[in-house]
Motif scaffolding. Structure first.
Motif, PDB file in Angstrom:
ATOM      1  N   THR A   1       0.837  -1.204   0.000  1.00 19.76           N
ATOM      2  CA  THR A   1       0.000   0.000   0.000  1.00 19.76           C
ATOM      3  C   THR A   1       0.868   1.248   0.000  1.00 19.76           C
ATOM      4  O   THR A   1       0.584   2.216  -0.713  1.00 19.76           O
ATOM      5  N   ILE A   2       1.936   1.236   0.775  1.00 17.62           N
ATOM      6  CA  ILE A   2       2.847   2.381   0.844  1.00 17.62           C
ATOM      7  C   ILE A   2       3.544   2.600  -0.499  1.00 17.62           C
ATOM      8  O   ILE A   2       3.681   3.733  -0.963  1.00 17.62           O
ATOM      9  N   HIS A   3       3.995   1.521  -1.144  1.00 14.67           N
ATOM     10  CA  HIS A   3       4.755   1.648  -2.388  1.00 14.67           C
ATOM     11  C   HIS A   3       3.880   1.874  -3.620  1.00 14.67           C
ATOM     12  O   HIS A   3       4.378   2.343  -4.642  1.00 14.67           O
ATOM     13  N   ALA A   4       2.602   1.551  -3.547  1.00 12.97           N
ATOM     14  CA  ALA A   4       1.721   1.632  -4.716  1.00 12.97           C
ATOM     15  C   ALA A   4       1.671   3.018  -5.364  1.00 12.97           C
ATOM     16  O   ALA A   4       1.780   3.123  -6.591  1.00 12.97           O
ATOM     17  N   PRO A   5       1.545   4.120  -4.612  1.00 17.48           N
ATOM     18  CA  PRO A   5       1.455   5.434  -5.256  1.00 17.48           C
ATOM     19  C   PRO A   5       2.725   5.881  -5.994  1.00 17.48           C
ATOM     20  O   PRO A   5       2.664   6.736  -6.873  1.00 17.48           O
TER      21      PRO A   5
END
Length: 102
Positions: free
Chosen positions: A71-75
Motif C-alpha cells: 500500500t505504501i509503495h503503490a502510489p
C-alpha cells in the motif's frame, strides 16, 4: 557480544549494501517460491535468511507487513509487490536472528 551496537544497527538499516542485497534476495525469493503466493514468499524468505520456517505468528505479522508495504509503495509507481518483498527481506537481514549465531 550478543547484540548489535547502535552504529551497526543504523548501518544495516540505512546502508546501501544491505538495501542492494535485500533487493537481490527479493528477486531470488520471488523466483524460488513460485511467484504470486505471499505465504510461500514469506516461508522462502525466512528459510533463506534464517534457515527456518516462520512461526505461525511471524507468518501473520509478515503477511500484514507485506500488505501494508505494498500500500505504501503503490502510489510511487514502482513495482509495489517487489518493493514490499524487498522490505521484508531487508527486515530479515537486519534481524538478530540473521546477524548472530545461537
Amino acid at each position: 557480544s550478543s547484540s548489535a551496537t547502535v552504529l551497526q544497527s543504523l548501518s544495516l538499516l540505512h546502508g546501501e549494501f544491505l538495501l542492494d542485497q535485500s533487493d537481490r534476495m527479493a528477486k531470488r525469493v520471488h523466483g524460488t517460491s513460485g511467484g504470486a503466493d505471499p505465504a510461500a514468499r514469506i516461508r522462502t524468505a525466512f528459510t533463506l535468511a534464517l534457515s527456518r520456517l516462520p512461526t505461525e505468528e511471524e507468518q501473520k505479522l509478515a503477511l500484514s507487513f507485506l500488505t501494508s508495504q505494498q500500500t505504501i509503495h503503490a502510489p510511487s509507481g514502482s513495482d509495489a509487490p517487489h518493493r514490499a518483498l524487498a522490505d521484508l527481506c531487508h527486515m530479515l537481514l537486519s534481524s538478530n536472528g540473521f546477524i548472530h549465531i545461537n
